[in-house]
Design an enzyme around this catalytic site. Structure first.
Site, PDB file in Angstrom:
ATOM      1  N   LYS A   1      23.095  47.717  27.025  1.00  0.00           N
ATOM      2  CA  LYS A   1      22.804  48.140  25.656  1.00  0.00           C
ATOM      3  C   LYS A   1      24.096  48.271  24.855  1.00  0.00           C
ATOM      4  O   LYS A   1      25.123  48.719  25.377  1.00  0.00           O
ATOM      5  CB  LYS A   1      22.050  49.469  25.702  1.00  0.00           C
ATOM      6  CG  LYS A   1      21.574  50.004  24.368  1.00  0.00           C
ATOM      7  CD  LYS A   1      20.774  51.285  24.592  1.00  0.00           C
ATOM      8  CE  LYS A   1      20.270  51.899  23.306  1.00  0.00           C
ATOM      9  NZ  LYS A   1      19.488  53.137  23.551  1.00  0.00           N
TER      10      LYS A   1
ATOM     11  N   SER B   1      15.618  53.230  20.948  1.00  0.00           N
ATOM     12  CA  SER B   1      16.717  52.381  20.507  1.00  0.00           C
ATOM     13  C   SER B   1      17.121  51.317  21.521  1.00  0.00           C
ATOM     14  O   SER B   1      17.994  50.492  21.237  1.00  0.00           O
ATOM     15  CB  SER B   1      17.939  53.267  20.192  1.00  0.00           C
ATOM     16  OG  SER B   1      18.369  53.970  21.352  1.00  0.00           O
TER      17      SER B   1
ATOM     18  N   SER C   1      14.288  56.702  23.755  1.00  0.00           N
ATOM     19  CA  SER C   1      14.857  55.382  23.497  1.00  0.00           C
ATOM     20  C   SER C   1      14.714  54.392  24.640  1.00  0.00           C
ATOM     21  O   SER C   1      14.877  53.187  24.437  1.00  0.00           O
ATOM     22  CB  SER C   1      16.340  55.517  23.131  1.00  0.00           C
ATOM     23  OG  SER C   1      16.480  56.075  21.849  1.00  0.00           O
TER      24      SER C   1
END
Length: 470
Positions: free
Chosen positions: A80, A155, A179
């Site tokens: 990520k 996210s 997330s």
């Protein structure tokens, strides 16, 4: 020439092929690079690629004897874009860091590489991970492979979309307000929020913060367990990090330990939920009954979740981002500005009250898990929503107060510190994925993964990904 059939295999299958010497890490990178070239223009999950770095790392790893190549043995891993990877553009989804190239990797990246992971891509994320929709001004918007007019949530949206569309077998995510779990729900994959400290993170300016964690994402429960084995463990730069357990999480999945008594809640008593989403999740949870498990309707007392979480989230944003606000206000998206400045609404007395309330909140949750082995609920209150919406503004007639309140199903669990995952529960009448949240008691990852693996088989949606984006 790359072998396209590799894309459709599970991470566990790929790892077994590596162990037998039937494929090499270079074969896997070739297959991924071809798949990325086909898929990425449609969904924008992995906007930053580093295949040359990955091949160099793979070649170095291949010089070692097979037994010294770590748990993952050369499995490619997507990271990520909130975690630094040495020598690779890392933007945090922010124009402030659009050209940032770190000279050192974060702890989680070092750990994965030490255990045989090969980093080949950075996955898209909203700015600083703030928000349940994956878009930013630097790298654009990630689209849902199931329906490119819909959001992947956030996210860790890039990681989830890559897994669903076959450009990743394993992907790292992070979770504060859901997330990991929300994108897993929206993309029909599995995302695990581990206990704080289970996976060492940082280095961090707030090393004792326990709302944010990093964790594994994959296409099924066994693959998530394998990745967690490669991520878990102590690190001297993370003071709350935990030692690796004596038995692996993969062993826990293979042991297939059934819970005796589980609870299901349609709304955790604290948030509206779309009726179709609630129905799909209830039907999935009740599959436990076919395995001889008692399923009852119940949930802990989460009545003050908003008061506690909103204050602690604001405090975290203020402490970690206030200098950016002072120096780069014009480059921050409005949601980030709002979350930083919200901390100014609270007094010292407010934060004292909230911390004490969280202590009571956790004790109520601990009491609940003395009766139930697991708690099941919808992972999100809605199915994937139109991608042009910045966030979900209302659900089932209820208007949310701010851009994160629609994520309550997830952060109600975040506050407990207990491990939780989202796994595929089914699909709406429009063919959109719905995730089931499964929560265990304190530091209960092994029991959680073992039971989730059994439930996954009973539900029957584990083989639904990867897909060709439509």
């Amino acid at each position: 020439m790359s072998d396209p059939t590799l894309i459709w295999k599970t991470a566990t299958e790929i790892r077994n092929l590596l162990a037998k010497g039937e494929v090499s890490p270079l074969d896997l990178l070739d297959a991924l690079e071809t798949r990325v070239s086909e898929v990425e223009p449609k969904i924008n999950a992995l906007p930053t690629l580093c295949f040359e770095r990955a091949r160099n790392a793979a070649k170095t790893l291949m010089e070692k004897p097979a037994e010294e190549r770590g748990t993952l043995m050369g499995m490619p891993v997507a990271i990520k874009d909130l975690e630094a990877v040495k020598g690779v553009r890392t933007t945090f989804g922010s124009p402030i860091f659009a050209d940032h190239i770190p000279d050192k990797s974060d702890i989680v990246v070092e750990t994965l590489e030490k255990n045989g992971g090969v980093v080949y891509a950075k996955a898209n994320t909203p700015e600083f991970g703030a928000g349940g929709n994956t878009f930013n001004e630097v790298l654009g918007t990630t689209l849902n492979p199931w329906n490119q007019k819909r959001s992947v949530a956030g996210s860790s949206g890039g990681s989830a979309a890559a897994l669903a569309s076959g450009t990743a077998w394993l992907a790292q995510g992070s979770d504060n307000g859901g997330s990991l779990r929300n994108p897993a729900s929206f993309c029909s994959i599995v995302g695990l929020r581990p206990s704080p400290g289970r996976v060492a993170r940082g280095p961090s300016g707030l090393p004792f913060g326990n709302l944010p964690v990093v964790g594994p994402m994959a296409r099924n429960v066994a693959d998530v367990a394998m990745m967690l084995d490669a991520m878990a463990g102590e690190h001297p730069r993370d003071p709350i990090s935990l030692a690796s357990p004596l038995r692996s999480f993969s062993d826990a999945v293979r042991e297939q330990r059934l819970p005796k008594r589980v609870a299901f809640s349609r709304d955790l008593g604290c948030t509206p939920v779309d009726p179709e989403v609630a129905r799909i999740c209830e039907e999935a949870a009740l599959r436990f009954e076919s395995l001889g498990v008692t399923v009852e309707e119940a949930h802990p007392d989460f009545h003050d979740v908003q008061d506690i979480y909103q204050a602690l989230r604001a405090e975290g944003f203020y402490m970690s981002r206030r200098k950016l606000l002072e120096e780069h206000r014009d480059k921050l998206k409005p949601e980030v500005v709002w979350n930083i400045e919200k901390a100014l609404d609270y007094s010292l007395e407010d934060f004292t009250r909230v911390q004490l309330a969280r202590g009571a909140y956790i004790q109520r949750a601990v009491d609940f898990f003395e009766t139930y082995d697991l708690l099941l609920s919808p992972a999100t209150c809605v199915a994937p929503y139109p991608v042009e919406q910045r966030y979900v503004a209302e659900c089932d007639g209820h208007a949310f107060d701010n851009y994160v309140e629609w994520l309550t199903m997830a952060y109600a669990i975040t506050l407990t510190g207990f491990p939780a995952l989202s796994m595929p529960a089914g699909f709406t009448s429009e063919g959109l994925p719905v995730g089931l949240q499964v929560v265990a008691g304190p530091r209960g990852e092994a029991d959680l993964l073992s039971a989730a693996g059994l439930l996954e088989t009973a539900i029957g949606h584990a083989g639904a990904v990867p897909i060709d984006p439509i």
